[in-house]
Design a protein around this motif. Structure first.
Motif, PDB file in Angstrom:
ATOM      1  N   UNK A   2       0.852  -1.191   0.000  1.00 46.79           N
ATOM      2  CA  UNK A   2       0.000   0.000   0.000  1.00 46.79           C
ATOM      3  C   UNK A   2       0.892   1.246   0.000  1.00 46.79           C
ATOM      4  N   UNK A   3       0.582   2.186  -0.907  1.00 42.83           N
ATOM      5  CA  UNK A   3       1.264   3.482  -0.906  1.00 42.83           C
ATOM      6  C   UNK A   3       0.222   4.507  -0.490  1.00 42.83           C
ATOM      7  N   UNK A   4       0.481   5.231   0.590  1.00 41.19           N
ATOM      8  CA  UNK A   4      -0.518   6.188   1.088  1.00 41.19           C
ATOM      9  C   UNK A   4       0.105   7.561   1.206  1.00 41.19           C
ATOM     10  N   UNK A   5      -0.750   8.590   1.164  1.00 33.35           N
ATOM     11  CA  UNK A   5      -0.227   9.942   1.350  1.00 33.35           C
ATOM     12  C   UNK A   5       0.058  10.150   2.836  1.00 33.35           C
ATOM     13  N   UNK A  33       0.440  14.975  -3.680  1.00 30.34           N
ATOM     14  CA  UNK A  33       0.130  15.455  -5.030  1.00 30.34           C
ATOM     15  C   UNK A  33       0.365  14.396  -6.106  1.00 30.34           C
ATOM     16  N   UNK A  34      -0.624  14.163  -6.948  1.00 33.25           N
ATOM     17  CA  UNK A  34      -0.459  13.298  -8.126  1.00 33.25           C
ATOM     18  C   UNK A  34      -0.566  11.813  -7.890  1.00 33.25           C
ATOM     19  N   UNK A  35      -0.963  11.404  -6.662  1.00 33.43           N
ATOM     20  CA  UNK A  35      -0.977   9.985  -6.315  1.00 33.43           C
ATOM     21  C   UNK A  35      -1.956   9.190  -7.189  1.00 33.43           C
ATOM     22  N   UNK A  42      -0.198   3.259 -13.687  1.00 29.80           N
ATOM     23  CA  UNK A  42       0.446   1.975 -13.403  1.00 29.80           C
ATOM     24  C   UNK A  42      -0.544   0.860 -13.108  1.00 29.80           C
ATOM     25  N   UNK A  43      -1.829   1.122 -13.398  1.00 29.37           N
ATOM     26  CA  UNK A  43      -2.853   0.094 -13.198  1.00 29.37           C
ATOM     27  C   UNK A  43      -2.966  -0.369 -11.758  1.00 29.37           C
ATOM     28  N   UNK A  44      -2.833   0.550 -10.837  1.00 32.63           N
ATOM     29  CA  UNK A  44      -2.915   0.233  -9.416  1.00 32.63           C
ATOM     30  C   UNK A  44      -4.254   0.758  -8.885  1.00 32.63           C
ATOM     31  N   UNK A  45      -4.890   0.012  -8.010  1.00 39.51           N
ATOM     32  CA  UNK A  45      -6.179   0.438  -7.455  1.00 39.51           C
ATOM     33  C   UNK A  45      -5.967   1.643  -6.543  1.00 39.51           C
ATOM     34  N   UNK A  46      -6.788   2.685  -6.744  1.00 35.72           N
ATOM     35  CA  UNK A  46      -6.663   3.875  -5.897  1.00 35.72           C
ATOM     36  C   UNK A  46      -7.879   4.012  -4.984  1.00 35.72           C
ATOM     37  N   UNK A  47      -7.640   4.594  -3.814  1.00 35.81           N
ATOM     38  CA  UNK A  47      -8.692   4.713  -2.805  1.00 35.81           C
ATOM     39  C   UNK A  47      -8.551   6.079  -2.134  1.00 35.81           C
TER      40      UNK A  47
END
Ligand code: PLP
Length: 241
Positions: A2-5, A33-35, A42-47
């Motif tokens: 998981x990459x989170x702000x 910014x820009x997440x 990159x075809x990654x699910x964003x939330x």
């Protein structure tokens, strides 16, 4: 993974930092910014956590975010009588969340579901007026209020930093009918102290980076007459100097 702000709601930050790791999920915090754009490329699910804006102001799903979560405890219910959450987004993702919740037992009771309702328009208008008013106050060093967040307004949370010379305890003591609370987004105007509540679990370094000094106060603007709200805050500010 998981990459989170790194500028998250304090509770979420803590959850990601401690619980996710215990499930063996890797976690990285980066600047905001820009997440979403990066995820899409990159075809990654964003939330996204849309609690502060609500669907009334911003609809991130329409703008390409896969999953949108809300604390419905806040504006969506907002009478300080219900604890609830909402997951919206891609059908298959929502279905998976629904099954997980039923299995883990964190689904909403029928009475709580019935209590939820919304009243953003007036709060947003009051907040814009209060943000403007705060800028003219001598005891205020800085006002944090978003600009052009949506066509219907910029939310109902106004954060202020008092002057270093101001006595923050005196300010809170003289807030008259405005209550100091640990939460936000009820129908009544309330104040909170992020360093002692929502952000208390954040590392010192991040707190500093985000300008969260001991003079920062978060105001959740309600539906009262704007003059009453302004009077309450200007009286408390005068007492703090
Ligand atoms: C309060 C809050 C939460 C947590 O919601 P609860 O309904 O209190 O569990 C999550 N995200 C944001 C932005 C919040 O303000």
């Amino acid at each position: 993974m998981v990459v989170a702000c790194d500028d998250l709601y304090g509770g979420t930050y803590h959850l990601f930092g401690s619980e996710l790791k215990s499930f063996g999920i890797d976690m990285t915090f980066v600047s905001f910014s820009g997440l979403v754009e990066m995820a899409r490329k990159n075809n990654v699910i964003s939330m996204i956590d849309n609690t502060f804006a609500t669907p009334y102001l911003i609809q991130p799903y329409v703008q390409g975010v896969n999953v949108v979560i809300h604390s419905a405890t806040k504006y969506i219910a907002g009478h300080s009588d219900v604890t609830a959450g909402i997951v919206a987004g891609d059908q298959d993702m929502v279905q998976r969340a629904k099954e997980k919740m039923a299995n883990l037992g964190c689904n909403l009771g029928p009475f709580d579901a019935w209590l939820a309702g919304s009243r953003m328009e007036r709060q947003v208008k009051n907040a814009a007026a209060l943000a403007q008013f705060m800028k003219s106050q001598q005891a205020i060093k800085k006002v944090y209020y978003p600009e052009s967040a949506s066509t219907k307004g910029n939310g109902a949370i106004v954060t202020v930093e008092l002057d270093e010379k101001a006595n923050i305890e005196a300010f809170f003591r003289h807030l008259s009918w405005v209550k100091l609370v640990a939460t936000l987004a009820g129908v009544e105007t309330s104040a909170s102290y992020p360093l002692g509540t929502s952000h208390r679990n954040m590392p010192d370094e991040l707190i500093k980076q985000h300008g969260l000094t001991k003079h920062v106060v978060r105001i959740s603007v309600g539906i009262e007459d704007i003059e009453d709200i302004q009077d309450a805050f200007s009286a408390a500010l005068n007492q703090s100097m």
